[in-house]
Design a protein around this motif. Structure first.
Motif, mmCIF file in Angstrom:
data_model
loop_
_atom_site.group_PDB
_atom_site.id
_atom_site.type_symbol
_atom_site.label_atom_id
_atom_site.label_comp_id
_atom_site.label_asym_id
_atom_site.label_seq_id
_atom_site.Cartn_x
_atom_site.Cartn_y
_atom_site.Cartn_z
ATOM 1 N N LYS A 125 0.830 -1.209 0.000
ATOM 2 C CA LYS A 125 0.000 0.000 0.000
ATOM 3 C C LYS A 125 0.866 1.262 0.000
ATOM 4 C CE LYS A 125 -3.803 0.530 2.084
ATOM 5 N NZ LYS A 125 -4.590 0.767 0.854
ATOM 6 N N GLN B 145 -3.111 -0.674 -4.957
ATOM 7 C CA GLN B 145 -4.469 -0.743 -4.425
ATOM 8 C C GLN B 145 -4.704 -2.168 -3.951
ATOM 9 O OE1 GLN B 145 -4.880 2.708 -4.319
ATOM 10 N NE2 GLN B 145 -7.015 2.106 -4.489
ATOM 11 N N ALA C 58 -7.093 -1.489 4.357
ATOM 12 C CA ALA C 58 -7.525 -2.551 3.446
ATOM 13 C C ALA C 58 -8.666 -3.315 4.099
ATOM 14 C CB ALA C 58 -6.374 -3.493 3.122
#
Length: 384
Positions: A319, A324, A352
């Motif tokens: 990240k 992504q 996430a």
């Protein structure tokens, strides 16, 4: 509720004709539960489906006659779970009699290693039937959602003529609408003066994003493996995406070279076994060459058998580099399975969030990831 001989004795009313046949099919399954096929229940009554393929095949034909497809699929699943009929699915005549669905495919894949050669071609035909249905249901929506997201991710202000997006150009220039003079002083036709052209230029023909699907192939993830394989094939067919598909348990297998046929992908999996998410993510991380243009989708119930802290460090590093990262607890119609809540919370803390995703929502999730906007996390999963 099963109405059988006992009910007839207590009520004085016996079922006949179609009702009696439906009752018999239900009795064979649900009053036979809890003992071996062909066994006898309490009180000496005989129930169950029998231990031979012909008797089960007849039963499968009966339930397809008397019940709708959705009910048939549930009864088949219950027969496999309650009466231990998985072994009979290794016989070709049995496979030809079943109502094929995602859960049956998962069962067949779990039997892949013990499946005799005489059954494998029939099994592949059953799996292909399910895959083709899923592709027809999911392909158009997925391609439309992702094409739009990819187009919006690359904008060109001075495109070549053949690269102009005329629909968006017209909308952007409606304020420049002019009415041209016609004959005898009357108004003529109108036109839009395209002061601002919108298009995608050469970038529209190049690879814009890399997608890595990292799929947990432990036994509880069977339906997710099926759906992910189909989506992997759809994504791989889009020239503006570079798609990689990785499956894992305690080992990691890259099935990218089989993505042109999701049936090959499915038969390349091995349902069951342990789970080493950290090892799988290490492999995926090693294949990332364009972090800012990469989407990693981890599909797992997060029961990690590897090194937990290393797994979280890898996610954080990806990240931080611009990747992504999407975590799906399941990709199926059933909702969230049992999952490791501590790991889900830790991933959410890294930005996430982990949530279950239906196949119909998956295109929207991917489109959001590609455009780097907030994911459409279901409210009930937002705090997972």
């Amino acid at each position: 509720m099963v109405l059988g001989a006992d009910s007839a004795e207590s009520t004085g009313c016996a079922l006949t004709g179609r009702d009696a046949a439906m009752d018999g099919a239900l009795t064979a399954l649900y009053e036979g539960a809890g003992r071996k096929p062909g066994g006898r229940g309490s009180g000496g009554r005989s129930a169950g489906l029998g231990a031979s393929a012909p008797s089960v095949a007849r039963w499968l034909g009966d339930i397809r006659t008397y019940f709708p497809s959705s009910v048939v699929q549930i009864m088949q699943r219950d027969a496999i779970d309650r009466l231990g009929l998985s072994a009979l699915l290794l016989e070709p005549e049995m496979l030809e009699a079943v109502e094929a669905d995602v859960h049956l495919v998962g069962t067949l894949l779990s039997l892949n290693k013990v499946m005799p050669e005489t059954t494998k071609e029939t099994a592949r035909a059953v799996v292909r039937k399910v895959v083709e249905k899923l592709e027809s249901r999911l392909t158009t929506r997925t391609r439309a959602a992702l094409t739009g997201a990819l187009d919006r991710s690359v904008k060109v202000s001075r495109p070549r003529h053949h690269d102009i997006d005329w629909n968006r150009t017209i909308r952007a220039n409606l304020k420049n609408y002019l009415t041209l003079p016609g004959k005898d002083g009357e108004d003529g036709a109108g036109t839009v003066v395209p002061e601002r052209l919108i298009g995608y230029g050469r970038a529209a023909q190049s690879v814009k994003k890399d997608v890595i699907l990292c799929i947990d192939q432990s036994g509880s993830m069977a339906a997710s493996v099926v759906y992910a394989s189909v989506f992997g094939a759809v994504l791989a067919s889009m020239r503006t995406l570079r798609t990689r598909l990785v499956v894992f348990d305690t080992a990691v297998v890259d099935l990218t070279d089989q993505l042109d046929d999701p049936v090959d992908v499915l038969f390349g999996t091995q349902l069951g076994g342990g789970t080493d998410i950290n090892r799988a993510l290490a492999y995926c991380q090693s294949r990332i060459t364009r972090p800012a243009d990469t989407v990693v989708v981890l599909i797992s119930d997060l029961y990690e058998g590897g090194i937990r802290n290393e797994m979280l460090k890898r996610v954080a590093a990806m990240k931080a580099s611009g990747v992504q990262f999407v975590t799906l607890l399941a990709l199926s119609d059933e909702g969230a399975p049992a999952y490791d809540r501590d790991h889900a919370a830790a991933l959410a803390a890294l930005g996430a969030p982990a949530f279950a995703c239906t196949p119909d929502l998956f295109p929207e999730v991917m489109a959001a990831a590609i455009e780097k906007r907030p994911l459409p996390v279901p409210d009930r999963e937002a705090s997972a």
